[in-house]
Design an enzyme around this catalytic site. Structure first.
Site, PDB file in Angstrom:
ATOM      1  N   TYR A   1      -6.075   1.062  -3.004  1.00 18.36           N
ATOM      2  CA  TYR A   1      -7.364   0.865  -2.844  1.00 18.36           C
ATOM      3  C   TYR A   1      -8.128   2.056  -2.898  1.00 18.36           C
ATOM      4  CZ  TYR A   1      -5.525   0.459   1.750  1.00 18.36           C
ATOM      5  OH  TYR A   1      -5.199   0.556   3.081  1.00 18.36           O
TER       6      TYR A   1
ATOM      7  N   GLU B   1      -6.282 -11.676   8.855  1.00 17.43           N
ATOM      8  CA  GLU B   1      -5.389 -10.918   9.545  1.00 17.43           C
ATOM      9  C   GLU B   1      -5.482 -10.625  11.121  1.00 17.43           C
ATOM     10  OE1 GLU B   1      -3.133  -6.824   8.893  1.00 17.43           O
ATOM     11  OE2 GLU B   1      -4.883  -7.388   7.656  1.00 17.43           O
TER      12      GLU B   1
ATOM     13  N   ASP C   1       3.973  -4.113   2.612  1.00 12.40           N
ATOM     14  CA  ASP C   1       2.664  -3.625   3.128  1.00 12.40           C
ATOM     15  C   ASP C   1       2.863  -2.297   3.819  1.00 12.40           C
ATOM     16  OD1 ASP C   1      -0.129  -3.390   4.395  1.00 12.40           O
ATOM     17  OD2 ASP C   1       0.050  -5.532   5.075  1.00 12.40           O
TER      18      ASP C   1
ATOM     19  N   HIS D   1      -6.907  -9.992   1.194  1.00 14.35           N
ATOM     20  CA  HIS D   1      -6.801 -10.249   2.489  1.00 14.35           C
ATOM     21  C   HIS D   1      -7.103 -11.363   3.307  1.00 14.35           C
ATOM     22  CE1 HIS D   1      -5.014  -6.027   2.511  1.00 14.35           C
ATOM     23  NE2 HIS D   1      -4.869  -6.193   2.987  1.00 14.35           N
TER      24      HIS D   1
ATOM     25  N   GLN E   1       0.611   4.608   2.508  1.00  9.95           N
ATOM     26  CA  GLN E   1       1.226   4.194   3.721  1.00  9.95           C
ATOM     27  C   GLN E   1       2.840   4.649   4.552  1.00  9.95           C
ATOM     28  OE1 GLN E   1      -0.595   0.991   5.072  1.00  9.95           O
ATOM     29  NE2 GLN E   1      -2.472   1.417   4.241  1.00  9.95           N
TER      30      GLN E   1
ATOM     31  N   ARG F   1     -14.633  -8.931   5.393  1.00 10.02           N
ATOM     32  CA  ARG F   1     -15.559  -8.444   5.686  1.00 10.02           C
ATOM     33  C   ARG F   1     -15.392  -6.748   4.706  1.00 10.02           C
ATOM     34  NH1 ARG F   1     -12.266  -5.295   7.360  1.00 10.02           N
ATOM     35  NH2 ARG F   1     -10.220  -5.436   7.388  1.00 10.02           N
TER      36      ARG F   1
ATOM     37  N   HIS G   1       1.149  -1.165  -0.142  1.00 16.06           N
ATOM     38  CA  HIS G   1       0.137   0.230   0.101  1.00 16.06           C
ATOM     39  C   HIS G   1       1.169   1.203   0.098  1.00 16.06           C
ATOM     40  CE1 HIS G   1      -2.843  -2.715   1.066  1.00 16.06           C
ATOM     41  NE2 HIS G   1      -2.632  -2.933   2.361  1.00 16.06           N
TER      42      HIS G   1
ATOM     43  N   HIS H   1      -1.238 -12.413   4.285  1.00 23.31           N
ATOM     44  CA  HIS H   1      -1.185 -12.565   5.704  1.00 23.31           C
ATOM     45  C   HIS H   1      -1.318 -13.498   6.865  1.00 23.31           C
ATOM     46  CE1 HIS H   1      -0.593  -7.889   5.845  1.00 23.31           C
ATOM     47  NE2 HIS H   1      -1.183  -7.640   5.849  1.00 23.31           N
TER      48      HIS H   1
END
Length: 453
Positions: free
Chosen positions: A119, A233, A318, A230, A58, A209, A55, A267
């Protein structure tokens, strides 16, 4: 065409001495024994890794989330809240500059390619850009500018949880229904075509989720490229999925879908022993990010059991809090040792721990990116690392011992002198060719964003 001479090389056939590798049009043409004065000279030549989970944005948060709030037990979920606040400040220009810095650091660390789990699609509040793939094109531009190989993974993110709750705050910048995502994926594919031939695209349903079961099936059928998601995790995630779907995440996915080698599950730090062995049998790659998983307190992957069952894994950075290929591998092995109170956890009688870790990660990363790399052999992409061994960290060691010194000695990155990505010689003498300008742009962005999130 370029000729590379290595005093030793880890080829498809194992360790070889005095090897000349010929490359042309981004691929390895031949691997032969010999010496040529016209060659680029390296002490040790390795196949370069593919970073299978990133990502990029981040990276700008690194160091900003290490304080403790009023909750005496800060967790992944409190970190996630801070990340959403940070999102409200990012513009497309910011994202491009941050991604360029990240991709440059990956190359200098020995990653020749990256799977960007992308994303961040929309403007603040979820408003669409005129080009639905505006943010994706910035990722493509950053990859082109740095010379890294790219597998772009547009992410489908629909809900705030398994109960289908509406996205709030920073999550709105991720949100897509199926129709909106299809348009975004199509536009992203068009932008990707302006890049080199080793750029690819896949799909990434974010998690169980964030994507409901019906939509998961729809997005899987959208692309014939890699599928990343994912999975399992966090403990709270396992509980939520089990409550709403009637099974633990890994158990549910394996029962509901034909998981095969085109999948990469990220993960997987919360799996039972039975789930671990069942996932290994599918041939899918597990995408591990040991440094980020340690930073977020995710848990310890069942690495020794998964590997013993024939499982395939690769390494990603990540959150990009610290981009260091060899330290990722060391952290993975050390986590197994700490859990089991063992030594050389991933070693086998014929190969040292370092060699098992490195070869498994390079092959798994290549599979996860659908990239023809991860080996030094004719026909493969010329994704290569040139390592200096004449120093106090490796001391001209050879074979598996040299790899162990790189991974467990703590100075592996300092020994990287050259990196090629699909034949693009982008790192020389340990530095990316555009380091100064990329770093300056990144620092300007950080100054604009400020330090307090």
């Amino acid at each position: 065409m370029e000729l590379i001479h290595a005093k030793q090389a880890l080829t498809e056939n194992g360790w070889e001495n005095n090897v000349v590798v010929e490359t042309s049009d981004g691929r390895i043409i031949s691997v032969i024994s010999g010496v040529s004065p016209k060659c680029t000279q390296v002490d040790l030549l390795l196949p370069a890794s593919a970073n299978l989970h990133s990502h990029a944005f981040q990276r700008a948060m690194a160091g900003l989330t290490e304080t403790r709030g009023p909750n005496p037990r800060d967790t992944f979920w409190s970190w996630r809240h801070l990340m959403y606040r940070f999102l409200d400040r990012l513009t497309p220009d910011h994202v491009e500059a941050i991604a360029a810095l990240v991709f440059m650091e990956m190359l200098e660390a020995g990653h020749a390619a990256v799977a960007e789990f992308h994303y961040l699609h929309h403007a603040v509040g979820g408003a669409a850009y005129a080009d639905p793939a505006e943010m994706a094109t910035r990722i493509v531009s950053a990859a082109q500018a740095t010379g890294i190989g790219l597998t772009l993974l547009p992410v489908l993110y629909m809900h705030g949880g398994c109960d289908g709750r509406v996205l709030q705050g920073g999550q709105q910048r991720f949100g897509c229904g199926i129709d909106r995502f299809n348009a975004l994926h199509e536009a992203s594919s068009k932008h990707l075509k302006r890049g080199p031939s080793d750029f690819k695209i896949g799909v990434a349903p974010h998690s169980l989720r964030a994507v409901d079961p019906n939509s998961l099936g729809s997005v899987i059928s959208l692309s014939d490229g890699p599928i990343h998601m994912h999975l399992a995790e966090q403990e709270a995630e396992v509980t939520e999925v089990e409550t709403h779907l009637g099974a633990r995440p890994t158990e549910w996915l394996l029962d509901a879908h034909d998981v095969d080698p085109s999948w990469c599950l990220i993960h997987c730090t919360q799996m039972t022993s039975a789930e671990t062995e069942a996932l290994a049998r599918t041939g899918a790659v597990v995408g591990l990010s040991p440094i980020t998983e340690s930073n977020l307190g995710d848990g310890i992957f069942n690495g020794t059991q998964f590997f013993s069952a024939g499982g395939r894994f690769g390494i990603g950075s990540d959150s990009n809090v610290h981009i260091a290929l060899f330290e990722e591998l060391c952290t993975l092995d050390y986590s197994q040792r700490l859990r089991d109170r063992s030594r050389a956890a991933m070693a086998v009688p014929s190969r040292s721990a370092g060699r098992v870790l490195f070869e498994s990660a390079t092959r798994g990363g290549a599979q996860a990116l659908a990239r023809d790399s991860g080996r030094i052999a004719p026909g493969a992409l010329a994704d290569l690392i040139g390592v200096e061994t004449g120093n106090e960290w490796i001391c001209d060691r050879r074979g598996d011992t040299a790899l162990d010194s790189l991974i467990f000695g703590g100075r592996g990155r300092d020994c990287i002198r050259d990196v090629w990505s699909a034949g693009r010689h982008v790192v020389k003498e340990g530095r990316h060719q555009a380091r100064e300008s990329i770093t300056l742009q990144f620092r300007n962005v950080l100054a604009e964003l400020g330090q307090d999130i």
